[in-house]
Write an enzyme that holds these catalytic residues in place. Structure first.
Site, PDB file in Angstrom:
ATOM      1  N   GLY A  42       0.795  -1.222   0.000  1.00  0.00           N
ATOM      2  CA  GLY A  42       0.000   0.000   0.000  1.00  0.00           C
ATOM      3  C   GLY A  42       0.826   1.271   0.000  1.00  0.00           C
ATOM      4  N   ALA A  44       1.106  19.386   1.051  1.00  0.00           N
ATOM      5  CA  ALA A  44       1.057  18.386   2.130  1.00  0.00           C
ATOM      6  C   ALA A  44       0.095  18.856   3.214  1.00  0.00           C
ATOM      7  CB  ALA A  44       2.459  18.157   2.700  1.00  0.00           C
ATOM      8  N   HIS A  91      21.424   1.919  30.730  1.00  0.00           N
ATOM      9  CA  HIS A  91      22.233   3.142  30.753  1.00  0.00           C
ATOM     10  C   HIS A  91      23.488   2.940  29.899  1.00  0.00           C
ATOM     11  CE1 HIS A  91      24.156   6.739  32.283  1.00  0.00           C
ATOM     12  NE2 HIS A  91      25.262   6.011  32.417  1.00  0.00           N
TER      13      HIS A  91
HETATM   14  C1  LIG Z   1       4.678  10.299   2.438  1.00  0.00           C
HETATM   15  C2  LIG Z   1       4.053   9.504   3.510  1.00  0.00           C
HETATM   16  C3  LIG Z   1       4.789   9.130   4.615  1.00  0.00           C
HETATM   17  C4  LIG Z   1       4.239   8.391   5.619  1.00  0.00           C
HETATM   18  N1  LIG Z   1       5.014   8.036   6.679  1.00  0.00           N
HETATM   19  C5  LIG Z   1       4.476   7.313   7.679  1.00  0.00           C
HETATM   20  C6  LIG Z   1       5.252   6.914   8.777  1.00  0.00           C
HETATM   21  O1  LIG Z   1       6.435   7.185   8.853  1.00  0.00           O
HETATM   22  N2  LIG Z   1       4.673   6.195   9.753  1.00  0.00           N
HETATM   23  C7  LIG Z   1       3.345   5.859   9.710  1.00  0.00           C
HETATM   24  O2  LIG Z   1       2.857   5.232  10.626  1.00  0.00           O
HETATM   25  N3  LIG Z   1       2.586   6.211   8.675  1.00  0.00           N
HETATM   26  C8  LIG Z   1       3.116   6.938   7.661  1.00  0.00           C
HETATM   27  N4  LIG Z   1       2.325   7.266   6.604  1.00  0.00           N
HETATM   28  C9  LIG Z   1       0.920   6.851   6.616  1.00  0.00           C
HETATM   29  C10 LIG Z   1       0.760   5.399   6.176  1.00  0.00           C
HETATM   30  O3  LIG Z   1       1.308   5.236   4.912  1.00  0.00           O
HETATM   31  C11 LIG Z   1      -0.697   5.006   6.178  1.00  0.00           C
HETATM   32  O4  LIG Z   1      -1.271   5.282   7.416  1.00  0.00           O
HETATM   33  C12 LIG Z   1      -0.874   3.528   5.902  1.00  0.00           C
HETATM   34  O5  LIG Z   1      -0.333   3.176   4.674  1.00  0.00           O
HETATM   35  C13 LIG Z   1      -2.340   3.160   5.938  1.00  0.00           C
HETATM   36  O6  LIG Z   1      -2.505   1.812   5.655  1.00  0.00           O
HETATM   37  P1  LIG Z   1      -3.840   1.250   5.001  1.00  0.00           P
HETATM   38  O7  LIG Z   1      -3.691  -0.205   4.948  1.00  0.00           O
HETATM   39  O8  LIG Z   1      -5.002   1.805   5.708  1.00  0.00           O
HETATM   40  O9  LIG Z   1      -3.922   1.884   3.563  1.00  0.00           O
HETATM   41  P2  LIG Z   1      -2.863   2.019   2.317  1.00  0.00           P
HETATM   42  O10 LIG Z   1      -1.504   1.778   2.798  1.00  0.00           O
HETATM   43  O11 LIG Z   1      -3.207   3.310   1.748  1.00  0.00           O
HETATM   44  O12 LIG Z   1      -3.292   0.822   1.435  1.00  0.00           O
HETATM   45  C14 LIG Z   1      -4.487   0.779   0.729  1.00  0.00           C
HETATM   46  C15 LIG Z   1      -4.292  -0.103  -0.466  1.00  0.00           C
HETATM   47  O13 LIG Z   1      -5.550  -0.422  -0.995  1.00  0.00           O
HETATM   48  C16 LIG Z   1      -5.460  -0.429  -2.381  1.00  0.00           C
HETATM   49  N5  LIG Z   1      -6.804  -0.205  -2.889  1.00  0.00           N
HETATM   50  C17 LIG Z   1      -7.608   0.864  -2.670  1.00  0.00           C
HETATM   51  N6  LIG Z   1      -8.795   0.671  -3.257  1.00  0.00           N
HETATM   52  C18 LIG Z   1      -8.753  -0.536  -3.854  1.00  0.00           C
HETATM   53  C19 LIG Z   1      -9.686  -1.293  -4.608  1.00  0.00           C
HETATM   54  N7  LIG Z   1     -10.909  -0.850  -4.867  1.00  0.00           N
HETATM   55  N8  LIG Z   1      -9.305  -2.499  -5.074  1.00  0.00           N
HETATM   56  C20 LIG Z   1      -8.058  -2.983  -4.799  1.00  0.00           C
HETATM   57  N9  LIG Z   1      -7.167  -2.309  -4.083  1.00  0.00           N
HETATM   58  C21 LIG Z   1      -7.491  -1.092  -3.618  1.00  0.00           C
HETATM   59  C22 LIG Z   1      -4.488   0.675  -2.718  1.00  0.00           C
HETATM   60  O14 LIG Z   1      -3.890   0.440  -3.956  1.00  0.00           O
HETATM   61  C23 LIG Z   1      -3.498   0.563  -1.584  1.00  0.00           C
HETATM   62  O15 LIG Z   1      -2.418  -0.271  -1.917  1.00  0.00           O
HETATM   63  C24 LIG Z   1       2.885   8.012   5.548  1.00  0.00           C
HETATM   64  C25 LIG Z   1       2.106   8.363   4.454  1.00  0.00           C
HETATM   65  C26 LIG Z   1       2.684   9.103   3.433  1.00  0.00           C
HETATM   66  C27 LIG Z   1       1.849   9.463   2.264  1.00  0.00           C
END
Ligand SMILES: Cc1cc2nc3c(=O)[nH]c(=O)nc-3n(C[C@H](O)[C@H](O)[C@H](O)COP(=O)(O)OP(=O)(O)OC[C@H]3O[C@@H](n4cnc5c(N)ncnc54)[C@H](O)[C@@H]3O)c2cc1C
Lengths: 457, 454
Positions: free
Chosen positions: A41, A260, A441
Site C-alpha cells: 500500500g 502536504a 544506561h
Molecule cells: C509520504 C508519507 C509518509 C508516511 N510516513 C508514515 C510513517 O512514517 N509512519 C506511519 O505510521 N505512517 C506513515 N504514513 C501513513 C501510512 O502510509 C498510512 O497510514 C498507511 O499506509 C495506511 O494503511 P492502510 O492499509 O489503511 O492503507 P494504504 O496503505 O493506503 O493501502 C491501501 C491499499 O488499498 C489499495 N486499494 C484501494 N482501493 C482498492 C480497490 N478498490 N481495489 C483494490 N485495491 C485497492 C491501494 O492500492 C493501496 O495499496 C505516511 C504516508 C505518506 C503518504
C-alpha cells in the site's frame, strides 16, 4: 475456474489489509487479498518506507558533514540523488517482496486488480465475483488537493508521491502544510541543501504535539524557514502567494511546491456508495472492534479516518482478524483504544509522542501536572549529539493520582523510545511506577526516568 | 528409568483436580492409556489415563487430595525400581506438608531422605518453582511479584491461584483487577485489563458468600444425624448461588403461553421421516430454540454485568441447567443462535449427556451469555431461577398444564398452556424490558412452527 468462495475477503493490500489477511491465513481461514497496485500500500510504496530510506541516507550525510566535532573528518562528502533513489527503490522492493512471501506463507490468495464491494459477502474484480462470509475494507487514503487557485495542473506542484519520484534535488522547495509529511520532506531536502520554506496555517507545526515542544522542534529544524499563521492564497508557477501573520501579502518562489495539507480516507470508487455502508468524507464508520454498520463487514486503516498512521492500521487489521476469529475477542482486549496510538516524525531532529497534550488534558478538566527535562540529562544523548542538540522529554500527568496522560519526546531516537510510553499509557502506569522501572544506561530513554523523578508528585 | 505420570490439563480453565479414587495400587501393572484414577474438577469428574506402561512404583497423593495440573501423580517403571531417581530428575520433592509422598503400600518410597536435589533445602518459595502455572500467570498479569506471596495454600505450601487472588485483593485497585479475572467479563484495557474507565462505577465489595449456618454443635438434636461438609460441585454451587443473590438485584417475572403449537409441532416432528433427523426434537428443544431467538433479539438480556460495565453479546451462548448425579451443571451451547433446530437439538442433547456422565469438557461449563432452566419435566408450575452471574437474565421453563379459559362466545373450556419465569437483573433490565422479552418469547412459542423456519 478458479476458486471464488472464501472465508474472508480483504480489499486493499496496505498495512491494514495485509496484516489482517496474514493473521487470518495463519488461523487457517481461506483468505482472498485484493490489491489494485502493489502489496504494501501507501506505506511501503510511497509512504513510510521510501521516506525513511531517503531520510536515513540524508541523516548519514548530515552526520558525516558535522562529524568534525567528534574528531571524524570526511572531506569531499557528496550526495548522488540518483543513487539515493536507487537505495530507496531497493529498500521498497525488498520489503514489498517480503509482504508477498508472508502472504504466501500464510496461505492467502492474492489477486491483483481493482475490487468493487457489492455488499456484505460479495466483491467483484473485473468479471469475477468472489463471495465470503466476511469482508474487510482496507482501501487506505489519498492526498488532499485543496482548491487553491493555480494549484491544479501546475507542473511545479506535487504531492508526496510526486516529490518522492523527483529527478533532482530542488534548489528551493516550498512546503504547504507543517504536519508530519510536510516536515519530513522539509527536513530531508534541507539536509540535502535545498532552501526550504514551510507555510502553515496554524500558529504552530505538528498540531498534536505539545506546543512548547513543537516550538523546540521547529527551532531544531534550523535550516528550514517557517511561515506560521500564513494562508496560501494562490500558486503561480513556482511562486506561492500567502497572506502572512501580520496580514501582509507575501510570496516565496521555488522550483518545487509540495502540497502536504493532509490525506483523506479513500471512500470513493469502490462501491461504498451503493451498499448502505455508513460512511462520510471522514471515513467509514467503525466501532472499537472495527465493525461497520453492515453485518460481517469490517473496515481498518486510513479508510476509517480515525488515525492515518501505518501502525494504527496494523492494529486495526489485527483487531478485525481477532474479532472475526472469535466473537468474544474484544473481551480479551482485542479492541481499538484510540487514545493510545503513538506518532513519530522522522525529521532531524526526530519527535514522537502519545496521549494527551497539556492543553488537551486541561480541556478535559483534569488536575494536570507537567514536567519537561532537557535532552542533555541523558549521557547517551550528550555523548552522541552534544549538549546543544535539540532534545527534551515532557510528561503530562494527573496531579492527584500521578497517572501518566501523555508523553512527548524530542531528539535523537525519539521514535524508538516512544513505544515504552505506549505501554505506560496502555497499562495506566503512574509517575511512581515509572520511577521503579530499570532503564538501560546510557540511553536516551532514561530521559523518561529523569522526567519522572523531576515531577512534583 | 521410571516415568512420572503427571496430572493432565483437563481443560483450559482447570487448575487442579480432586482425586476421587485410585484405580491402581503400588505393584499393579498398568498399560499405557489405562485409567489410573478418577478425578473431579469443580465441575465435572473425569478419568486420568496413564502416559506410560509398567509397574506402579509410587502413588504420590491420597484420595481426596486436590492435585494441581501438571503436578506429578504417580511413578511407573520396572518392577522393584526406585521411583526416587525419576522424581529427583524432575525436581519434585513431595506433595504433603511433611514433604512425604503418599503411597498405599510403601510409604517409604520417596520419603524420609531429604537427600534429593540440593535445591530442596531452599525454602519453598515461589522462586524455587513451588507455584502453579496458573498462579504465576495470574500474578504476572497483575504485575504481582509471586515471590511476595508467602503463604501458599497448595500442597507443600505451593502457591496456587487462589493465594495470588487473595494477595491481589489486598489493595482496592488490585481487588478490582483480581475480581475481573475471576469473572467471565473483562476490562477494556490491554489483554482485557480493567482500566480506570471501567471502574467509573464503583465496584461492589466482594460478596462474602458465608451462609449463616450457625454452629449447631452445642445444640441438642435427638436422633442420629449426619454432618457433611460441602465439597466439590456442591460447594461451588453453594458459593455461586449465594454470590448470585448477594451481588445482583434479581427478581422474577412470570407469564404463560398457549402450548397447542408446541404440542402439535412436537407430534409432527416425532412422526416425521427418520432421514430428516428431527424425530428426537423435544418440547424443551423447541422452547430453547424460541428462547435463543428472543435472547438474540433482546441483547440487553444476552449480556454480562461486571464491574459496572454491561457487555452485550451478538451471539447467544446458551447455558442449559442440567440435573446430574453430581448436582446442577450448566453446559453451554456456543453460538446457539447460528444453529438450525436440528443442530441445536443434537448439540444440547450431547452436552447434557456428557454433563450427566461427568465427561464434559470443563471449558464447556463456562462462557454462557444467557441461561435456560427447564423444570417442566418435574411438573413445576412456577419457580424463580437464580441468575448465573455475571449473566443478567435466566429463563425458567415450567410444565405444560391445562388452564381454564373463557372462549369468545362466553363458554368455558380448557387449554394447554406453558409457564415461563424470567429472572432479570433490575440494575440493567427494567420491568418493561423484561415484559417485552416475555411478550416476544410468547409470540415465538405460540407460533413455533413459523419460528423454527427463521
Ligand atoms: C509520504 C508519507 C509518509 C508516511 N510516513 C508514515 C510513517 O512514517 N509512519 C506511519 O505510521 N505512517 C506513515 N504514513 C501513513 C501510512 O502510509 C498510512 O497510514 C498507511 O499506509 C495506511 O494503511 P492502510 O492499509 O489503511 O492503507 P494504504 O496503505 O493506503 O493501502 C491501501 C491499499 O488499498 C489499495 N486499494 C484501494 N482501493 C482498492 C480497490 N478498490 N481495489 C483494490 N485495491 C485497492 C491501494 O492500492 C493501496 O495499496 C505516511 C504516508 C505518506 C503518504
Amino acid at each position: 475456474m478458479s476458486e471464488t468462495n472464501f472465508d474472508v475477503i480483504v480489499l486493499g493490500g496496505g498495512p491494514g489489509g495485509y496484516i489482517a489477511a496474514e493473521r487470518l491465513g495463519h488461523a487457517k481461514k481461506k483468505v482472498l487479498l485484493i490489491e489494485a497496485e502493489a502489496l504494501g500500500g501507501t506505506c511501503l510504496n510511497v509512504g513510510c518506507i521510501p521516506t525513511k530510506a531517503l531520510l536515513g541516507a540524508a541523516k548519514t550525510y548530515d552526520h558525516a558533514r558535522h562529524a568534525g566535532a567528534q574528531g571524524v573528518h570526511a572531506p569531499d562528502i557528496t550526495v548522488d540523488w540518483a543513487e539515493m533513489q536507487a537505495w530507496k527503490a531497493k529498500t521498497v522492493s525488498t520489503l514489498v517482496g517480503g509482504v508477498g512471501a508472508a502472504e504466501k506463507k500464510a496461505g492467502v490468495t492474492v489477486v491483483k486488480g481493482h475490487g468493487r464491494f457489492d455488499g456484505p459477502g460479495r466483491v467483484t474484480v473485473g468479471e469475477e465475483t468472489y463471495s465470503a462470509r466476511h469482508v474487510i475494507l482496507a482501501t487506505g487514503s489519498v492526498p488532499v488537493m485543496p482548491p487553491i487557485p493555480g494549484a491544479a495542473d501546475n507542473p511545479a506542484v506535487v504531492d508526496s508521491t510526486g516529490l518522492l519520484a523527483i529527478e533532482e534535488i530542488p534548489a528551493r522547495l516550498a512546503v504547504i502544510g507543517g504536519g508530519v509529511i510536510g516536515l519530513e520532506f522539509a527536513s530531508l531536502f534541507a539536509m540535502l541543501g535545498s532552501e526550504v520554506t514551510v507555510i502553515e496555517m496554524l500558529p504552530e507545526i505538528v498540531p498534536f504535539m505539545d506546543d512548547d515542544l513543537a516550538a523546540q522542534l521547529r527551532k531544531g529544524l534550523a535550516d528550514v524557514s517557517f511561515q506560521l499563521e500564513s494562508r496560501v492564497t494562490a500558486i503561480d508557477g513556482g511562486v506561492v502567494r500567502y497572506s502572512a501573520k501580520d496580514g501582509s501579502e507575501q510570496s516565496v518562489e521555488a522550483e518545487v511546491v509540495l502540497m502536504a495539507v493532509g490525506r483523506r480516507p479513500a471512500v470513493q470508487g469502490w462501491g461504498a456508495e451503493n451498499t448502505g455502508l455508513e460512511h462520510s468524507g471522514k471515513g467509514v464508520v467503525v466501532d472499537e472492534r472495527m465493525r461497520t454498520n453492515l453485518p460481517n463487514v469490517w473496515a481498518v486503516g486510513d479508510v476509517t479516518g480515525r488515525s492515518l498512521l501505518a501502525h494504527a492500521a496494523y492494529r486495526m487489521g489485527e483487531i478485525a482478524a481477532a474479532n472475526i476469529l472469535d466473537p468474544d475477542a474484544h473481551l480479551r482486549g482485542e479492541r481499538m483504544r484510540w487514545n493510545t496510538i503513538p506518532w513519530a516524525v522522522y525529521s532531524n531532529p526526530e519527535a514522537a509522542g502519545i496521549g494527551a497534550t497539556e492543553s488537551q488534558a486541561r480541556a478535559e478538566g483534569r488536575a494536570v501536572g507537567t514536567v519537561t527535562v532537557p535532552g542533555y540529562l541523558s549521557g547517551r544523548f550528550v555523548a552522541e549529539a552534544g549538549v546543544k542538540a535539540p532534545g527534551a522529554c515532557k510528561l503530562v500527568y494527573d496531579s492527584t493520582t500521578g497517572q501518566v496522560l501523555g508523553v512527548n519526546v524530542l531528539g535523537t531516537y525519539a521514535s524508538e523510545t516512544i513505544w515504552g510510553a505506549s505501554v505506560v499509557l496502555e497499562t495506566e502506569l503512574s509517575i511512581h511506577d515509572l520511577r521503579q522501572v530499570v532503564y538501560p544506561h546510557p540511553t536516551v530513554s532514561e530521559l523518561i526516568r529523569e522526567a519522572a523523578w523531576a515531577a512534583q508528585v | 528409568m521410571a516415568t512420572v505420570v503427571v496430572m493432565p490439563q483437563l481443560g483450559n480453565s482447570v487448575e487442579s483436580c480432586l482425586i476421587v479414587s485410585w484405580l491402581v495400587a503400588v505393584g499393579d501393572a498398568v498399560a499405557e492409556n489405562a485409567i489410573v484414577c478418577e478425578v473431579e474438577t469443580d465441575k465435572a469428574s473425569m478419568e486420568v489415563p496413564s502416559t506410560a506402561a509398567g509397574t506402579v512404583l509410587a502413588l504420590l497423593w491420597d484420595e481426596g487430595d486436590d492435585v494441581p495440573v501438571k503436578e506429578p501423580l504417580l511413578v511407573v517403571g520396572a518392577a522393584g525400581e526406585d521411583p526416587k531417581a525419576a522424581l529427583a530428575e524432575i525436581g519434585w520433592s513431595g506433595a504433603g506438608d511433611d514433604g512425604s509422598a503418599r503411597s498405599t503400600e510403601e510409604p517409604a518410597a520417596v520419603d524420609d531422605e531429604p537427600s534429593a536435589p540440593a535445591a530442596d533445602d531452599a525454602p519453598r518459595t515461589a522462586a524455587t518453582g513451588a507455584s502453579s502455572p496458573r498462579a504465576r500467570a495470574l500474578a504476572q498479569a497483575n504485575s504481582l511479584d509471586i515471590a511476595s506471596v508467602s503463604e501458599g495454600s497448595g500442597p507443600g505450601g505451593r502457591v496456587i491461584e487462589r493465594d495470588v487472588r487473595a494477595a491481589l485483593s489486598n489493595s482496592t485497585a488490585a481487588a478490582a483487577r483480581a475480581g475481573a479475572h475471576g469473572s467471565d467479563a473483562a476490562g477494556t484495557g490491554i489483554g482485557g485489563r480493567i482500566t480506570t474507565g471501567d471502574l467509573a462505577a464503583p465496584t461492589e465489595p466482594a460478596a462474602e458468600a458465608t451462609p449463616a449456618t450457625a454452629a449447631a454443635s452445642g445444640r441438642e438434636y435427638p436422633g442420629p444425624s449426619t454432618a457433611t461438609p460441602l465439597k466439590g460441585v456442591r460447594k461451588v454451587i453453594a458459593e455461586r448461588m449465594m454470590h448470585s443473590l448477594a451481588s445482583s438485584a434479581q427478581l422474577t417475572y412470570t407469564t404463560t403461553a398457549r402450548a397447542a403449537g408446541l404440542l402439535a409441532l412436537r407430534a409432527k416432528l416425532k412422526g416425521s421421516p427418520e432421514e430428516l433427523g428431527l424425530n428426537g426434537v423435544t418440547i424443551g428443544d423447541l422452547v430453547g430454540f424460541a428462547a435463543i431467538k428472543t435472547a438474540a433479539k433482546h441483547t440487553n438480556h444476552n449480556a454480562h454485568l461486571a464491574d459496572g460495565t454491561l457487555t452485550t453479546f451478538e451471539n447467544v451462548h446458551l447455558g442449559m441447567a442440567v440435573d446430574t448425579p453430581r448436582g446442577l451443571l450448566v453446559p453451554t451451547v456456543r453460538n446457539a443462535n447460528q444453529m438450525s433446530l436440528r443442530e441445536f437439538s443434537a448439540t444440547s442433547k450431547e452436552l447434557a449427556f456428557a454433563a450427566i456422565d461427568g465427561r464434559i469438557d470443563p471449558d464447556l461449563l463456562a462462557g454462557a451469555t444467557f441461561t435456560v432452566s427447564n423444570l417442566g419435566g418435574f411438573g413445576i408450575e412456577s419457580f424463580t431461577p437464580l441468575l448465573n452471574v455475571p449473566q443478567v437474565a435466566i429463563l425458567g421453563v415450567d410444565a405444560i398444564f391445562p388452564r381454564a379459559v373463557i372462549h369468545d362466545d362466553g363458554t368455558v373450556g380448557a387449554e394447554q398452556r406453558i409457564g415461563f419465569s424470567l429472572t432479570a437483573d433490575h440494575r440493567v433490565i427494567d420491568g418493561a424490558d423484561a415484559a417485552r422479552f416475555l411478550q416476544d418469547l410468547v409470540k415465538y412459542v405460540e407460533n413455533i412452527d413459523i419460528t423454527v423456519l427463521g
